[in-house]
Scaffold this active site. Structure first.
Site, PDB file in Angstrom:
ATOM      1  N   GLU A  27       7.356  -4.058  -1.671  1.00 28.21           N
ATOM      2  CA  GLU A  27       8.071  -4.938  -2.606  1.00 28.21           C
ATOM      3  C   GLU A  27       9.521  -5.198  -2.183  1.00 28.21           C
ATOM      4  OE1 GLU A  27       7.253  -2.914  -6.262  1.00 28.21           O
ATOM      5  OE2 GLU A  27       5.160  -3.536  -6.185  1.00 28.21           O
ATOM      6  N   ASP A  68      15.337  -1.843  -6.316  1.00 22.90           N
ATOM      7  CA  ASP A  68      14.217  -2.440  -7.037  1.00 22.90           C
ATOM      8  C   ASP A  68      13.755  -1.499  -8.152  1.00 22.90           C
ATOM      9  OD1 ASP A  68      11.851  -3.521  -7.901  1.00 22.90           O
ATOM     10  OD2 ASP A  68      10.895  -3.634  -5.944  1.00 22.90           O
ATOM     11  N   LYS A 115      -0.800   0.543 -12.890  1.00 25.88           N
ATOM     12  CA  LYS A 115      -0.347   0.758 -11.509  1.00 25.88           C
ATOM     13  C   LYS A 115       0.022   2.219 -11.273  1.00 25.88           C
ATOM     14  CE  LYS A 115       2.991  -1.408  -8.402  1.00 25.88           C
ATOM     15  NZ  LYS A 115       4.006  -2.467  -8.376  1.00 25.88           N
ATOM     16  N   ASP A 135       2.632 -10.446  -6.702  1.00 28.32           N
ATOM     17  CA  ASP A 135       3.385  -9.245  -7.078  1.00 28.32           C
ATOM     18  C   ASP A 135       2.580  -8.602  -8.207  1.00 28.32           C
ATOM     19  OD1 ASP A 135       5.078  -7.375  -8.137  1.00 28.32           O
ATOM     20  OD2 ASP A 135       6.651  -8.780  -8.725  1.00 28.32           O
TER      21      ASP A 135
END
Ligand code: AMP
Length: 567
Positions: free
Chosen positions: A147, A176, A70, A10
């Site tokens: 994810e 999420d 990211k 992850d």
């Protein structure tokens, strides 16, 4: 089981985590102590610190450190530290390398293969950047998975392990909210886990909540006669760390006291802040962000053609879901749906390890079908209005892998080429969508109105491939485009680069066949019986026709696609 283990990674905006499957159970490797590794790097002379040490150093030396990289993935934004410049993939590769080296040290064997997770809403360029980061870190990236889907795989696994093989729950919604991204997916859980809809925002996360608190701190400092330090990076870095800690503390307490001295100021004199913040205040400061996530939840339900009352379980993923107001807001919305208590920081990495196990041939009784999160269209002239419009080819929420084609028509006699502009997004208007590629197809000499077939494929990683054919005049060719530089036509150079890179055994110019990939995946998931036999017959017939280069290929492909749609 084949070859070496595939690790699940992850690669988060705020934290990253690596896990592996042991005896069919996912296990997080305790890199950096807990296994939750800050996605931060800090440059100290020739040394590059990663993880907890880098996070600690970043508070005092923000300009020598990188956080939340990211958010820059898939862009050409260089990150400059001192004399050196790094790409977002290069920084991500350092984090991946740290995770893998530490995991290898703790496990006592090499870590070379990985499944990496990305937000469901990541674009083509962002997905390619994640694969590139893996390659730069020396990894073989076996699959990119979304994810929320990874989290659902894990929750499903927990259920199966506790004996609920028949899946007593039918619909789940994964909410999420991480440090930098928000994703929501609606899934149907049966023998196959099917993603029905997926949406979100790659620029909405915990960092934005922290920013609201920082803005509040800045106004408190100003109200008390302090300087305006809103443009001063070292001050913002310091206040961001304080804000994040306050937010975390407020998940378990009603109020926190903020006492910070020596906050950096441009003139070097420093300033202080002394105040109290309550949970209610932070909830109010950030309520617009929470409501934005709720809008996405409604959109995902709409697209899945479900109501909130159809959802049996709401799965909370991402550190931000520890903020009590989030589960309260979702309870209001979903009423009876239960929210299973599984660690929101680890479930994505666990799911990635499970996917690694599935790829490696472990029999886990889990099959996953994911969907595209953007409509993919081609810029084309509307013959009635003469305006450039986006002609959809693969609608959003189509199961992947997917291949769809559409015919377009040339406008002039002996037209030399057609410009192919690939758009991602839901609007008819190109300017409201994202241009993700620009390339062209050379044409044979032909009269106006001759057909050009454009075929898009989404592969299992959610990456887009394009083939085009001047029907009746040329063979199908794979057309390359560069989603990082969508404005430029880079078809020639990319074709050369990619020809070397493609690893699948195939003749030059022959497109990778994603219909077969998807058909085989579905076939593997079907229980024995006449339906499976009939479907296997269609797959075999299509494969033989492909091998023989038979004229029946297109007809057999259509039959197979219809059968797949009906499954
Ligand atoms: P992730 O990207 O899933 O690692 O989530 C990181 C985000 O979750 C960051 O914005 C953290 O500040 C936030 N976070 C972690 N723990 C908590 C907590 N207990 N309460 C509120 N936010 C948290």
């Amino acid at each position: 089981m084949s070859e070496s283990k595939i690790f699940g990674i992850d690669l988060g905006t705020t934290n990253s985590c690596i896990s592996v499957l042991d005896n069919k159970k996912p296990r997080v490797i305790p890199v950096d102590g807990s296994g939750v590794v800050p996605s931060v790097i800090s440059v100290l002379g020739d040394e590059i610190l990663v993880g907890r040490r880098a996070k600690n150093r970043a508070v005092a030396f923000p300009e020598q450190s990188v956080r939340s990289v990211k958010r820059k993935m898939g862009t050409d934004k260089a990150i400059v530290i001192g004399e050196k410049s790094y790409s977002p993939e290069g920084i991500s590769a350092m984090i991946l390398r740290f995770l893998c080296d530490e995991a290898a040290r703790l496990e006592g064997h090499e870590v070379s293969r990985a499944v990496i997770t990305v937000p469901a809403y990541f674009s083509d360029a962002q997905r390619k950047a994640a694969i590139e980061a893996g390659k730069l870190a020396g990894l073989s990236v076996e699959r990119i998975i979304n994810e929320p889907t990874a989290a659902a795989l894990f929750y499903d696994h927990v259920n199966i392990s506790s004996g609920d093989i028949g899946r007593s729950w039918k619909h789940a919604l994964v909410y999420d909210l991480g440090g930098g991204t928000f994703d929501v997916s609606v899934l149907r859980m049966s023998e196959i886990i099917e993603v029905l809809a997926s949406t979100g925002d790659t620029r909405l996360g915990g960092d934005d909540f922290d920013r609201c608190i920082v803005d509040h701190f800045l106004s408190v400092i100003r109200a008390n006669g302090g300087p305006d330090i809103s443009e001063f990076t070292p001050a913002i870095a310091r206040l961001s760390a304080v804000a994040e800690q306050a937010k975390i503390d407020l998940s378990v307490r009603g109020t926190v006291t903020i006492e910070e001295a020596n906050i950096p100021t441009p003139d070097g004199s420093g300033c202080t802040i002394s105040t109290e913040v309550s949970r209610n205040e932070v909830e109010e400061l950030s309520s617009h962000l929470l409501e934005r996530t709720v809008d996405f939840v409604r959109k995902a339900l709409d697209e899945a053609k479900l109501h909130a009352s159809d959802i049996d379980k709401v799965l909370l993923v991402g550190g931000m879901t520890r903020m009590p107001v989030i589960s309260q807001r979702l309870s209001d919305l979903f009423g009876d749906a239960s929210m299973p208590a599984v660690d929101p920081d680890l479930s994505v990495a666990y799911g990635a390890a499970i996917q690694g196990g599935i790829i490696n041939g472990e029999n886990l009784e889990q099959i996953l079908l994911d969907v595209t999160s953007h409509t993919l269209s081609l810029g084309a002239i509307n013959p009635y209005t003469d305006a450039l419009t986006c002609a959809p080819i693969i609608p959003r929420n189509t199961q992947i892998p997917a291949t769809r084609a559409r015919l377009f028509w040339t406008v002039a006699d002996n037209q030399k080429h057609v410009e192919l502009e690939i758009y991602q997004g839901e609007s008819e208007l190109p300017e409201e969508n994202t241009l993700i590629g620009h390339t062209k197809l050379d044409l044979a000499k032909a009269e106006a109105n001759s057909p050009v077939e454009v075929k898009y494929s989404y592969d299992l990683n959610g990456i887009i491939h394009l083939t085009a054919e001047h029907k009746g005049f040329s063979k199908k060719t794979e057309v390359y485009f560069d989603s990082r530089n969508p404005e430029e036509d880079r078809s020639q150079t990319l074709a050369e680069d990619l020809a070397d890179e493609l690893e699948m055994p195939r003749k030059s110019n022959e497109p990778i066949n994603f219909v077969i990939h998807r058909a085989r995946l579905l076939l593997d998931g079907m229980s024995e019986g006449p339906r499976k036999t009939a479907f296997a017959g269609l797959v075999e017939r299509y494969e033989s026709a492909l091998l023989e280069d038979s004229d029946d290929v297109d007809g057999f492909e259509d039959d197979l696609l219809s059968a797949m749609d009906e499954l």
